[in-house]
Design a protein around this motif. Structure first.
Motif, PDB file in Angstrom:
ATOM      1  N   ALA A  42      55.488   3.216 -39.329  1.00 46.06           N
ATOM      2  CA  ALA A  42      54.594   3.197 -40.524  1.00 46.06           C
ATOM      3  C   ALA A  42      55.097   3.987 -41.722  1.00 46.06           C
ATOM      4  N   LEU A  43      55.765   5.222 -41.017  1.00 47.38           N
ATOM      5  CA  LEU A  43      56.235   6.128 -42.045  1.00 47.38           C
ATOM      6  C   LEU A  43      57.547   5.480 -42.546  1.00 47.38           C
ATOM      7  N   ASN A  95      52.289  -3.671 -43.122  1.00 44.25           N
ATOM      8  CA  ASN A  95      51.326  -4.804 -42.570  1.00 44.25           C
ATOM      9  C   ASN A  95      51.864  -5.250 -41.277  1.00 44.25           C
ATOM     10  N   GLU A  96      50.917  -5.963 -40.642  1.00 45.41           N
ATOM     11  CA  GLU A  96      51.280  -6.464 -39.203  1.00 45.41           C
ATOM     12  C   GLU A  96      52.938  -6.902 -39.009  1.00 45.41           C
ATOM     13  N   GLU A  97      53.281  -7.829 -40.090  1.00 45.36           N
ATOM     14  CA  GLU A  97      54.634  -8.495 -39.735  1.00 45.36           C
ATOM     15  C   GLU A  97      55.663  -7.356 -39.967  1.00 45.36           C
ATOM     16  N   ASN A  98      55.505  -6.430 -40.933  1.00 48.85           N
ATOM     17  CA  ASN A  98      56.652  -5.497 -41.130  1.00 48.85           C
ATOM     18  C   ASN A  98      56.583  -4.634 -40.169  1.00 48.85           C
ATOM     19  N   VAL A 147      49.209  -2.688 -33.263  1.00 51.04           N
ATOM     20  CA  VAL A 147      49.688  -2.773 -34.592  1.00 51.04           C
ATOM     21  C   VAL A 147      48.367  -3.137 -35.416  1.00 51.04           C
ATOM     22  N   LYS A 148      47.680  -3.870 -35.035  1.00 52.79           N
ATOM     23  CA  LYS A 148      46.372  -4.306 -35.765  1.00 52.79           C
ATOM     24  C   LYS A 148      45.613  -3.095 -36.191  1.00 52.79           C
ATOM     25  N   ALA A 149      45.338  -2.308 -35.171  1.00 59.60           N
ATOM     26  CA  ALA A 149      44.592  -0.980 -35.270  1.00 59.60           C
ATOM     27  C   ALA A 149      45.265  -0.033 -36.073  1.00 59.60           C
ATOM     28  N   LEU A 150      46.524   0.054 -36.082  1.00 62.79           N
ATOM     29  CA  LEU A 150      47.335   1.052 -37.173  1.00 62.79           C
ATOM     30  C   LEU A 150      47.334   0.729 -38.472  1.00 62.79           C
ATOM     31  N   VAL A 151      47.365  -0.693 -38.634  1.00 68.50           N
ATOM     32  CA  VAL A 151      47.375  -1.368 -39.868  1.00 68.50           C
ATOM     33  C   VAL A 151      45.881  -1.075 -40.564  1.00 68.50           C
TER      34      VAL A 151
END
Length: 115
Positions: free
Chosen positions: A7-8, A18-21, A38-42
């Protein structure tokens, strides 16, 4: 941690988080991607200004370390070296309590980062 680093990286490159990236970055790094993480972080980063959070997190240790180091360092003389060694020995014996407090403080910063 890989997920946060991904994410950083996306934030630093001005790419949308986003989830894809996020999945693409993680797969490029060789990580077995868990879709739920991934979903939780986004979702957690949705309303977070990452640049501001990183700036605040970086400022806290600098302010704390500078104040503690500057206050005691100027008044101590060289002949007090034996006292420093005794304090270090005492700190080593009871270090576990301090580590727990440091871990909790670190966790609080992460909580702010993820909403």
């Amino acid at each position: 941690m890989e997920y946060v680093y991904a994410a950083l990286i996306l934030n630093e490159t001005d790419a949308e988080i986003n989830e894809e990236n996020l999945t693409d970055v993680l797969e490029a790094a060789g990580v077995d991607v868990e879709e739920s993480r991934v979903k939780a972080l986004v979702a957690a980063l949705e309303d977070v200004d990452i640049d501001d959070a990183v700036e605040q997190a970086a400022a806290v240790p600098a302010a704390t370390g500078g104040a503690a180091g500057g206050a005691g360092g100027a008044d101590e003389s060289a002949d007090e070296g034996d006292d420093d060694e005794a304090e270090e020995a005492d700190a080593d014996e009871g270090g576990d309590d301090d580590d727990d407090e440091d871990d909790e403080a670190s966790g609080e910063g992460l909580g702010e980062l993820f909403g």
